[in-house]
Design a protein around this motif. Structure first.
Motif, short mmCIF file in Angstrom:
data_model
loop_
_atom_site.label_atom_id
_atom_site.label_comp_id
_atom_site.label_asym_id
_atom_site.label_seq_id
_atom_site.Cartn_x
_atom_site.Cartn_y
_atom_site.Cartn_z
N GLU A 1 0.49 7.79 -6.89
CA GLU A 1 -0.24 6.58 -6.52
C GLU A 1 -0.46 5.76 -7.78
N TYR A 2 -0.20 4.47 -7.70
CA TYR A 2 -0.24 3.58 -8.85
C TYR A 2 -1.34 2.54 -8.65
N PHE A 3 -2.16 2.38 -9.68
CA PHE A 3 -3.29 1.45 -9.63
C PHE A 3 -3.16 0.41 -10.75
N THR B 1 6.95 10.10 -7.67
CA THR B 1 6.07 10.10 -6.50
C THR B 1 4.63 10.22 -6.95
N GLY C 1 -4.46 0.29 -4.93
CA GLY C 1 -3.45 1.32 -5.17
C GLY C 1 -2.22 1.17 -4.29
N THR C 2 -1.09 1.66 -4.80
CA THR C 2 0.16 1.72 -4.03
C THR C 2 0.65 3.15 -4.08
N ARG C 3 0.86 3.72 -2.91
CA ARG C 3 1.41 5.07 -2.84
C ARG C 3 2.93 4.98 -2.79
N GLN D 1 -1.61 8.25 -10.70
CA GLN D 1 -2.16 9.54 -10.33
C GLN D 1 -1.07 10.34 -9.62
N HIS E 1 0.83 -1.21 0.00
CA HIS E 1 0.00 0.00 0.00
C HIS E 1 0.87 1.26 0.00
N HIS E 2 2.04 1.17 0.62
CA HIS E 2 2.94 2.30 0.68
C HIS E 2 4.37 1.81 0.41
#
Lengths: 112, 113
Positions: B88-90, B86, B106-108, B38, B9-10
């Motif tokens: 957020e990836y979905f 940097t 998503g992964t931040r 995003q 997630h992060h």
């Protein structure tokens, strides 16, 4: 560069009130999507239109949500009455052939 | 039912570090696979996509992803990240026989300068 337009960008309302969101897709895009994104989660499809027809609304809470795309161009998503749990980002997207989606900026809804 | 799982997630990396973000999906048929990104203050946008053919696909800004059918995976990679990555990836999956695209949580990614 063509973009998906959404309005309003932010909406604060009280529970039990009605709210409406508007989306104008990229010109020529037949497929239009409404998603809800809760903080910390990915977008969840609420409704998908192909031209003016609904092709998927399986996750749309139909007792309070409605969506229309009367002329197969722009679309409106309505919530009546709004509940606290509806606070989220509402995203609109469009695509030409149903594959790559182009997203708008979203409407952030806060229900008090 | 379709589902998409993103393992992290992060993620925090230093510039020039290598990146790999995991994505696994559950679906019984042929799929189209996507990574969307995003950036802060911007719209979701497509990073890369896989429909068929070479399972190693290249996207914008030096990103690539590999589809491993036997593992139901579509991991995103970049050899050397920059501060500007940097975001957020979905990961997203669409069954070729259906209409709906399913997104992961998503992964931040935060890249330290």
């Amino acid at each position: 560069e063509a973009e998906v337009a959404q309005s309003p960008r932010y909406k604060i309302t009280e529970k039990s009130q009605a709210v409406a969101f508007w989306c104008d897709p990229i010109s020529g895009h037949a497929t239009l999507y409404w998603y809800r994104q809760i903080l910390g989660q990915g977008p969840e499809l609420l409704v998908q239109f192909q031209d003016e027809s609904v092709v998927d609304d399986s996750q749309l809470p139909k007792d309070r949500f409605s969506a229309e795309r009367l002329k197969g161009v722009d679309s409106t998503l309505k919530i009546q009455p709004a509940e606290l749990g509806d606070s989220a980002m509402y995203l609109c997207a469009s695509s030409l052939w149903g594959e790559e989606q182009f997203f708008g900026p979203g409407t952030r809804l806060t229900v008090l | 039912a379709q589902s998409v799982s993103q393992h992290n997630h992060h993620v925090i990396l230093s510039e020039a570090a290598s990146l790999e973000l995991g994505c696994n999906y559950s679906y019984g048929g042929t799929v189209n696979l996507f990574w969307y990104v995003q950036y802060p203050g911007q719209h979701l946008q497509l990073l890369l996509k896989y429909f068929s053919g070479d399972p190693l696909v290249k996207g914008i800004k030096g990103f690539e992803a590999e589809f491993i059918k036997s593992k139901f995976s579509f991991n995103l990679r970049k050899p050397s990240v920059q501060w500007s990555d940097t975001a957020e990836y979905f990961c997203a999956v669409k069954g070729t026989g259906g209409f709906k695209t399913i997104f992961g949580a998503g992964t931040r990614l935060f890249v330290k300068a």
